[in-house]
Design a protein around this motif. Structure first.
Motif, PDB file in Angstrom:
ATOM      1  N   GLY A 109       0.786  -1.221   0.000  1.00 63.46           N
ATOM      2  CA  GLY A 109       0.000   0.000   0.000  1.00 63.46           C
ATOM      3  C   GLY A 109       0.819   1.272   0.000  1.00 63.46           C
ATOM      4  N   GLU A 110       2.109   1.177  -0.355  1.00 62.72           N
ATOM      5  CA  GLU A 110       2.960   2.361  -0.357  1.00 62.72           C
ATOM      6  C   GLU A 110       2.494   3.369  -1.405  1.00 62.72           C
ATOM      7  OE1 GLU A 110       3.963  -0.781  -1.044  1.00 62.72           O
ATOM      8  OE2 GLU A 110       6.002  -1.163  -0.276  1.00 62.72           O
ATOM      9  N   VAL A 111       2.792   4.632  -1.153  1.00 59.82           N
ATOM     10  CA  VAL A 111       2.505   5.702  -2.106  1.00 59.82           C
ATOM     11  C   VAL A 111       3.825   6.382  -2.465  1.00 59.82           C
ATOM     12  CG1 VAL A 111       1.316   7.893  -2.490  1.00 59.82           C
ATOM     13  CG2 VAL A 111       0.193   6.072  -1.181  1.00 59.82           C
ATOM     14  N   PHE A 112       4.070   6.510  -3.767  1.00 58.28           N
ATOM     15  CA  PHE A 112       5.287   7.158  -4.245  1.00 58.28           C
ATOM     16  C   PHE A 112       4.914   8.306  -5.178  1.00 58.28           C
ATOM     17  CE2 PHE A 112       6.375   2.628  -3.689  1.00 58.28           C
ATOM     18  CZ  PHE A 112       7.347   2.749  -2.707  1.00 58.28           C
ATOM     19  N   THR A 135       1.602  10.056  -9.247  1.00 58.81           N
ATOM     20  CA  THR A 135       1.484   9.374  -7.961  1.00 58.81           C
ATOM     21  C   THR A 135       1.273   7.895  -8.230  1.00 58.81           C
ATOM     22  OG1 THR A 135       0.601  11.270  -6.762  1.00 58.81           O
ATOM     23  CG2 THR A 135       0.085   9.101  -5.883  1.00 58.81           C
ATOM     24  N   VAL A 136       2.092   7.078  -7.593  1.00 58.82           N
ATOM     25  CA  VAL A 136       2.020   5.624  -7.732  1.00 58.82           C
ATOM     26  C   VAL A 136       1.536   5.055  -6.404  1.00 58.82           C
ATOM     27  CG1 VAL A 136       3.305   3.508  -8.218  1.00 58.82           C
ATOM     28  CG2 VAL A 136       3.961   5.666  -9.342  1.00 58.82           C
ATOM     29  N   ALA A 159       0.373  12.939   0.315  1.00 59.02           N
ATOM     30  CA  ALA A 159       1.346  12.362   1.246  1.00 59.02           C
ATOM     31  C   ALA A 159       1.969  11.161   0.556  1.00 59.02           C
ATOM     32  CB  ALA A 159       0.668  11.945   2.544  1.00 59.02           C
ATOM     33  N   ALA A 160       3.255  10.947   0.781  1.00 62.96           N
ATOM     34  CA  ALA A 160       3.947   9.864   0.083  1.00 62.96           C
ATOM     35  C   ALA A 160       4.971   9.218   1.000  1.00 62.96           C
ATOM     36  CB  ALA A 160       4.631  10.391  -1.178  1.00 62.96           C
ATOM     37  N   ASP A 161       5.162   7.911   0.807  1.00 60.13           N
ATOM     38  CA  ASP A 161       6.213   7.196   1.529  1.00 60.13           C
ATOM     39  C   ASP A 161       7.583   7.500   0.950  1.00 60.13           C
ATOM     40  OD1 ASP A 161       4.604   5.343   3.389  1.00 60.13           O
ATOM     41  OD2 ASP A 161       3.678   4.994   1.426  1.00 60.13           O
ATOM     42  N   GLY A 162       7.604   7.859  -0.330  1.00 64.18           N
ATOM     43  CA  GLY A 162       8.861   8.204  -0.973  1.00 64.18           C
ATOM     44  C   GLY A 162       8.610   9.088  -2.175  1.00 64.18           C
ATOM     45  N   ARG A 163       9.517  10.006  -2.405  1.00 67.44           N
ATOM     46  CA  ARG A 163       9.418  10.902  -3.559  1.00 67.44           C
ATOM     47  C   ARG A 163      10.755  10.903  -4.285  1.00 67.44           C
ATOM     48  NH1 ARG A 163       4.839  14.454  -2.522  1.00 67.44           N
ATOM     49  NH2 ARG A 163       4.235  14.285  -0.315  1.00 67.44           N
ATOM     50  N   VAL A 164      10.681  10.926  -5.623  1.00 68.90           N
ATOM     51  CA  VAL A 164      11.890  10.991  -6.431  1.00 68.90           C
ATOM     52  C   VAL A 164      11.662  12.016  -7.531  1.00 68.90           C
ATOM     53  CG1 VAL A 164      11.130   9.043  -7.870  1.00 68.90           C
ATOM     54  CG2 VAL A 164      13.545   9.660  -7.795  1.00 68.90           C
ATOM     55  N   SER A 165      12.646  12.882  -7.737  1.00 69.23           N
ATOM     56  CA  SER A 165      12.502  13.916  -8.755  1.00 69.23           C
ATOM     57  C   SER A 165      13.857  14.203  -9.376  1.00 69.23           C
ATOM     58  CB  SER A 165      11.916  15.200  -8.155  1.00 69.23           C
ATOM     59  OG  SER A 165      12.798  15.755  -7.195  1.00 69.23           O
ATOM     60  N   GLY A 166      13.818  14.738 -10.589  1.00 70.40           N
ATOM     61  CA  GLY A 166      15.047  15.082 -11.284  1.00 70.40           C
ATOM     62  C   GLY A 166      14.757  15.368 -12.737  1.00 70.40           C
ATOM     63  N   GLY A 186      12.473   9.939   1.580  1.00 74.86           N
ATOM     64  CA  GLY A 186      11.864   8.667   1.930  1.00 74.86           C
ATOM     65  C   GLY A 186      12.577   7.514   1.240  1.00 74.86           C
ATOM     66  N   ASP A 187      11.919   6.372   1.205  1.00 77.40           N
ATOM     67  CA  ASP A 187      12.489   5.149   0.630  1.00 77.40           C
ATOM     68  C   ASP A 187      11.737   4.805  -0.647  1.00 77.40           C
ATOM     69  OD1 ASP A 187      13.575   2.713   0.033  1.00 77.40           O
ATOM     70  OD2 ASP A 187      12.982   1.721   1.895  1.00 77.40           O
ATOM     71  N   VAL A 188      12.429   4.862  -1.785  1.00 75.55           N
ATOM     72  CA  VAL A 188      11.790   4.553  -3.070  1.00 75.55           C
ATOM     73  C   VAL A 188      12.297   3.240  -3.650  1.00 75.55           C
ATOM     74  CG1 VAL A 188      11.320   6.969  -3.610  1.00 75.55           C
ATOM     75  CG2 VAL A 188      13.491   5.948  -4.336  1.00 75.55           C
ATOM     76  N   SER A 189      13.019   2.459  -2.852  1.00 74.17           N
ATOM     77  CA  SER A 189      13.605   1.222  -3.375  1.00 74.17           C
ATOM     78  C   SER A 189      12.533   0.233  -3.823  1.00 74.17           C
ATOM     79  CB  SER A 189      14.513   0.582  -2.327  1.00 74.17           C
ATOM     80  OG  SER A 189      13.798   0.300  -1.132  1.00 74.17           O
ATOM     81  N   ALA A 190      11.390   0.194  -3.132  1.00 76.96           N
ATOM     82  CA  ALA A 190      10.332  -0.744  -3.517  1.00 76.96           C
ATOM     83  C   ALA A 190       9.760  -0.400  -4.889  1.00 76.96           C
ATOM     84  CB  ALA A 190       9.221  -0.752  -2.471  1.00 76.96           C
TER      85      ALA A 190
END
Length: 254
Positions: free
Chosen positions: A175-178, A188-189, A207-214, A236-240
């Protein structure tokens, strides 16, 4: 950021076919491909030739091919076989307007345009593989890269009909949100709780468990396992997210 139009995607495919041929011609076919463990340059060229044959058969017959030419015939040079197959693919995809009906594995888009887009990204990613194998820094047009991020999230991560490497088409999650962001685009994933398929929304996450940008190229390369997380801004953690994308797209060496 402008979304690539169909003429651009077709031009991209033509350019990538040419570029792959130029890169592969002087390369040692036994040279390892870093992003594809167990693969060599020769294996990569045979993979792309097989992809070209399969999609051409799919487009020309309007039927999912169960068997297609996966390897060059005995005695035929693999690179020449690839070039002929890829040129045939380009001619087939250029033979009809992008809106023309066509069988695909994506229910939301059953047109020639789907295959133009899919093949533009397929050949771009594997051109990057060749560049990295040869020690060249990869370059991807920013608009194409942003569309590549959208494609890997919507066509591979969230689509249950994708041609998955494994027999299962479910993606286990908790149920993670990225949130994934590049200039002008955001997604949003939402992962499933257990088996199921993620939900992708083209909007920012509250709200998100992990965010990645670039930059779009860096995000696209990271999602496809061709770039480093060090090039991106992460909270946060985006490895999943990355592991799940890999489970949907990574094919084993053979």
């Amino acid at each position: 950021m402008t979304t690539p139009d169909q003429p651009f995607l077709l031009d991209t495919l033509r350019a990538e076919i040419h570029g792959i041929g130029v890169l592969a011609a002087p390369a040692d076919p036994d040279l390892p491909v870093p992003a594809c463990p167990g693969w060599t340059v020769g294996r990569l060229i045979r993979h792309l030739g097989g992809v070209a044959h399969r999609v051409t058969d799919w487009v020309d017959t309007q039927t999912l091919p169960l068997d297609w030419e996966r390897e060059p015939p005995d005695g035929q040079d693999a690179l020449e076989w690839f070039r002929a197959a890829a040129d045939g693919l380009f001619r087939s995809l250029a033979s009809r307007p992008p809106s023309f009906p066509c069988q695909t594995w994506f229910p939301a888009d059953r047109t020639f345009g789907f295959w133009r887009r899919r093949m533009a990204h397929e050949f771009t990613v594997h051109r990057v593989d060749l560049e990295q194998a040869l020690g060249f820094p990869p370059v991807i047009d920013p608009a194409l890269a942003a569309d590549g991020v959208d494609e890997v999230l919507t066509l591979w991560l969230a689509e249950p009909n994708r041609p998955a490497p494994e027999p299962t088409i479910t993606v286990p999650g908790r149920g993670e949100v990225f949130e994934v962001h590049c200039p002008g685009r955001v997604w949003t994933v939402t992962m499933p709780s257990g088996d199921g398929n993620p939900v992708i929304r083209p909007e920012a996450a509250a709200a998100a468990d992990g965010r990645v940008s670039g930059e779009a190229t860096d995000v696209d390369l990271w999602l496809w396992g061709r770039g480093s997380l060090d090039a991106l801004t992460v909270s946060g953690d985006v490895s999943a997210l990355r592991r799940t994308v890999e489970s949907c797209t990574r094919y084993p060496a053979d």
